[in-house]
Design a protein around this motif. Structure first.
Motif, mmCIF file in Angstrom:
data_model
loop_
_atom_site.group_PDB
_atom_site.id
_atom_site.type_symbol
_atom_site.label_atom_id
_atom_site.label_comp_id
_atom_site.label_asym_id
_atom_site.label_seq_id
_atom_site.Cartn_x
_atom_site.Cartn_y
_atom_site.Cartn_z
ATOM 1 N N LYS A 43 -2.600 0.054 -8.845
ATOM 2 C CA LYS A 43 -2.354 -1.161 -8.335
ATOM 3 C C LYS A 43 -3.560 -1.967 -8.452
ATOM 4 O O LYS A 43 -2.836 -3.399 -9.790
ATOM 5 N N GLY B 34 6.995 18.379 2.527
ATOM 6 C CA GLY B 34 6.274 17.926 2.404
ATOM 7 C C GLY B 34 5.600 16.936 2.481
ATOM 8 O O GLY B 34 5.706 16.079 1.860
ATOM 9 N N PHE B 35 4.065 16.506 1.930
ATOM 10 C CA PHE B 35 3.458 15.129 1.539
ATOM 11 C C PHE B 35 2.340 15.197 0.835
ATOM 12 O O PHE B 35 1.425 15.564 0.338
ATOM 13 N N ALA B 36 2.802 15.504 -0.717
ATOM 14 C CA ALA B 36 2.388 15.321 -2.292
ATOM 15 C C ALA B 36 1.164 14.297 -2.182
ATOM 16 O O ALA B 36 1.853 12.966 -2.595
ATOM 17 N N VAL B 37 -0.351 14.547 -2.302
ATOM 18 C CA VAL B 37 -0.514 13.729 -3.084
ATOM 19 C C VAL B 37 -0.920 13.078 -4.204
ATOM 20 O O VAL B 37 -0.996 11.839 -4.842
ATOM 21 N N ALA C 239 -8.051 13.839 1.617
ATOM 22 C CA ALA C 239 -7.610 13.726 0.532
ATOM 23 C C ALA C 239 -6.192 12.634 0.826
ATOM 24 O O ALA C 239 -5.822 12.180 -0.098
ATOM 25 N N ILE C 240 -6.121 12.525 1.569
ATOM 26 C CA ILE C 240 -4.778 11.082 1.715
ATOM 27 C C ILE C 240 -5.412 10.136 1.588
ATOM 28 O O ILE C 240 -5.495 9.070 0.818
ATOM 29 N N ARG D 151 -3.269 -2.749 -12.857
ATOM 30 C CA ARG D 151 -2.408 -3.484 -13.420
ATOM 31 C C ARG D 151 -2.460 -4.771 -13.085
ATOM 32 O O ARG D 151 -1.926 -5.122 -14.104
ATOM 33 N N ALA E 217 2.377 11.670 7.623
ATOM 34 C CA ALA E 217 2.405 12.831 6.676
ATOM 35 C C ALA E 217 1.403 14.153 7.772
ATOM 36 O O ALA E 217 1.309 14.852 7.874
ATOM 37 N N ASP F 46 -4.303 4.979 -6.230
ATOM 38 C CA ASP F 46 -2.872 3.861 -5.946
ATOM 39 C C ASP F 46 -3.604 2.442 -5.735
ATOM 40 O O ASP F 46 -2.772 2.145 -6.582
ATOM 41 N N HIS G 234 1.952 15.911 10.476
ATOM 42 C CA HIS G 234 3.018 17.471 10.360
ATOM 43 C C HIS G 234 2.419 18.014 9.110
ATOM 44 O O HIS G 234 2.873 19.263 9.216
ATOM 45 N N THR G 235 1.908 17.627 7.819
ATOM 46 C CA THR G 235 1.940 18.793 6.899
ATOM 47 C C THR G 235 0.189 19.466 7.196
ATOM 48 O O THR G 235 -0.612 20.062 6.418
ATOM 49 N N LEU H 298 6.353 4.977 -4.879
ATOM 50 C CA LEU H 298 5.630 4.354 -4.307
ATOM 51 C C LEU H 298 4.585 2.608 -3.827
ATOM 52 O O LEU H 298 4.392 2.090 -3.437
ATOM 53 N N ARG H 299 4.435 2.455 -6.103
ATOM 54 C CA ARG H 299 3.444 1.571 -6.039
ATOM 55 C C ARG H 299 3.883 -0.143 -6.118
ATOM 56 O O ARG H 299 3.618 -1.333 -6.215
ATOM 57 N N GLN H 300 5.731 0.047 -5.712
ATOM 58 C CA GLN H 300 6.422 -1.191 -5.540
ATOM 59 C C GLN H 300 6.274 -1.811 -5.174
ATOM 60 O O GLN H 300 5.906 -1.488 -3.920
ATOM 61 N N HIS I 90 -6.461 9.156 -1.900
ATOM 62 C CA HIS I 90 -4.771 8.911 -3.061
ATOM 63 C C HIS I 90 -4.640 7.715 -2.073
ATOM 64 O O HIS I 90 -3.936 6.458 -3.829
ATOM 65 N N ILE J 197 1.488 20.326 -2.180
ATOM 66 C CA ILE J 197 2.329 19.365 -1.076
ATOM 67 C C ILE J 197 1.428 19.352 0.569
ATOM 68 O O ILE J 197 2.032 18.873 1.420
#
Lengths: 230, 190
Positions: free
Chosen positions: B89, A166-169, B77-78, B92, B61, B85, B63-64, A228-230, B81, A100
């Motif tokens: 998308k 936390g922020f889960a990548v 890392a962000i 798909r 994010a 993603d 604060h992380t 999240l992908r919607q 991600h 996270i």
């Protein structure tokens, strides 16, 4: 080195301008919602908190159901089994905290943690228990699996509460690790409570709690990704 | 490449709600993040969108980030991600379109950048995604092996292995007649 480095260095040195209007727009949208934030607590504190939550829920569960298992274990059994569980809980908790926190160092991969954790439990169970009978294998097994998972659920909720900022990548990976941690809490409760020392019972149904819990965590991560992908 | 200390200070001030620090971070890091998206298959338009989305996610994010930790792996890392993603998308929606069209059209070629990014893109195009991002982070962004490992949630050994394999592929590619070397070294347009 060769001229690949030369090409890459040349490209790296070349400027890559971005539309200033785009940067202004980003700055404006961030500025509209800019307020001080409190950084997440240190890694050791979160890890310790998770271990504490998992251990407390496992012990509370065993206290309700009775400490029949641990009472019947020998000192050597206890000395081998519980330190291993404590180590696995700590590793899983540390991995959860890493999941996270973007850009954090990964000591152990979720897959390695799950597979390694299960294999080490199986090895210790195989060494400790010598009763090869399978009396009431299915009913007793399902009862233990259910009890273990009933401990895993509140542990997972506790994990979520501790790590909620936390922020889960990678939600799938984070879900798998959180599920593994919750499942280990379930196994810890079973080792404290379950007086059935048949080796196949312990190896399949007790260890199965970790597998089912980790799979559930991964599935929740997949759902989160899809949302999240919607 | 920027001094990590400087970025750490800016990040700490950004967490305290300092708008000038946020703006400074945006100005400093956006070009390299934008290039990261362009090199990883995105068109310039897509890269603009991805950059915006990345900053939005960074803001949510922020604060992380913990003081004292390396800053660039946290940002990348962000960004990674967001890129993954976006790729999912896109795959798909493309597979949905493919199912709808009996004779699917070939995807339009992405807008090519003039100058160095296009050259770099051509050079790295032959590499698999995971090797491409490792080479980019190591050689273009200037991150250390440890930092790349953090950004990609992998081990230093795995990063070394990917970089080694990528170099082998690039050497092989550049050794062939009509290699990329000439185009990649061609004078820049802008």
């Amino acid at each position: 080195m060769d001229n690949i480095d030369e090409i890459l260095n040349h490209a790296a040195a070349a400027p890559h301008p971005v539309n200033p209007a785009l940067l202004d727009s980003i700055a404006r949208s961030i500025g509209a919602d800019l307020r001080p934030v409190r950084p997440v607590p240190p890694r050791w504190l979160l890890t310790g908190g998770l271990v504490l939550v998992a251990a407390a829920i496992a012990t509370a569960g065993a206290a309700v159901l009775g400490f029949h298992g641990v009472q019947n274990l020998t000192a050597i059994d206890r000395a081998l089994l519980f330190p291993l569980l404590a180590l696995l809980l700590w590793l899983a908790a540390a991995a959860c905290v890493g999941e996270i926190t973007p850009g954090s160092r990964r000591f152990v991969s979720p897959r390695f943690l799950l597979v390694g954790g299960i294999l080490s439990l199986l090895a210790v169970f195989a060494i400790l228990f010598r009763d090869y009978q399978t009396i009431n294998f299915l009913p007793q097994g399902i009862a233990c699996l259910t009890a273990g998972l009933l401990i895993a659920v509140p542990t997972a909720l506790g994990v979520w509460f501790v790590l909620r900022r936390g922020f889960a990548v990678n939600p799938v990976s984070a879900g798998t690790v959180a599920g593994t941690l919750a499942g280990l809490a379930g196994v810890a409760m079973l080792e404290l409570h379950c007086p059935n020392f048949e080796v196949f019972h312990v190896m399949l149904w007790h260890t199965g709690v970790v597998l089912v819990s980790a799979a559930a965590g991964a599935w929740l991560g997949i759902l989160r990704n899809a949302a999240l992908r919607q | 490449m920027y001094a990590d200390r400087d970025l750490e200070t800016l990040m700490a001030r950004y967490q305290q709600g300092d708008f000038s620090a946020a703006t400074a971070l945006i100005q400093r890091l956006s070009p390299q993040l934008h290039r990261f998206f362009v090199i990883q298959f995105a068109s310039r338009g897509d890269a603009d969108d991805l950059l915006q989305e990345t900053w939005l996610r960074i803001h949510q994010a922020r604060h992380t980030y913990r003081a004292g930790e390396p800053v660039l792996p946290w940002f990348y890392a962000i960004a990674r991600h967001i890129r993954v993603d976006h790729y999912r998308k896109a795959s798909r929606s493309k597979s949905k379109e493919d199912r709808l069209d009996e004779l699917p059209e070939l995807p339009a070629a992405p807008e090519k950048e003039a100058g160095s990014t296009a050259d770099l893109e051509a050079l790295l195009a032959t590499l698999p995604q995971s090797q491409r991002e490792v080479v980019e982070m190591l050689k273009i962004v200037g991150m250390s092996l440890e930092e790349v490992a953090r950004a990609t949630s992998s081990s230093v050994g795995s990063v070394k292995q990917k970089a080694h394999r990528a170099y082998e592929k690039l050497r092989d590619r550049m050794g062939r007649p009509g290699s990329l070397a000439r185009s990649a070294k061609a004078p820049r347009n802008g």
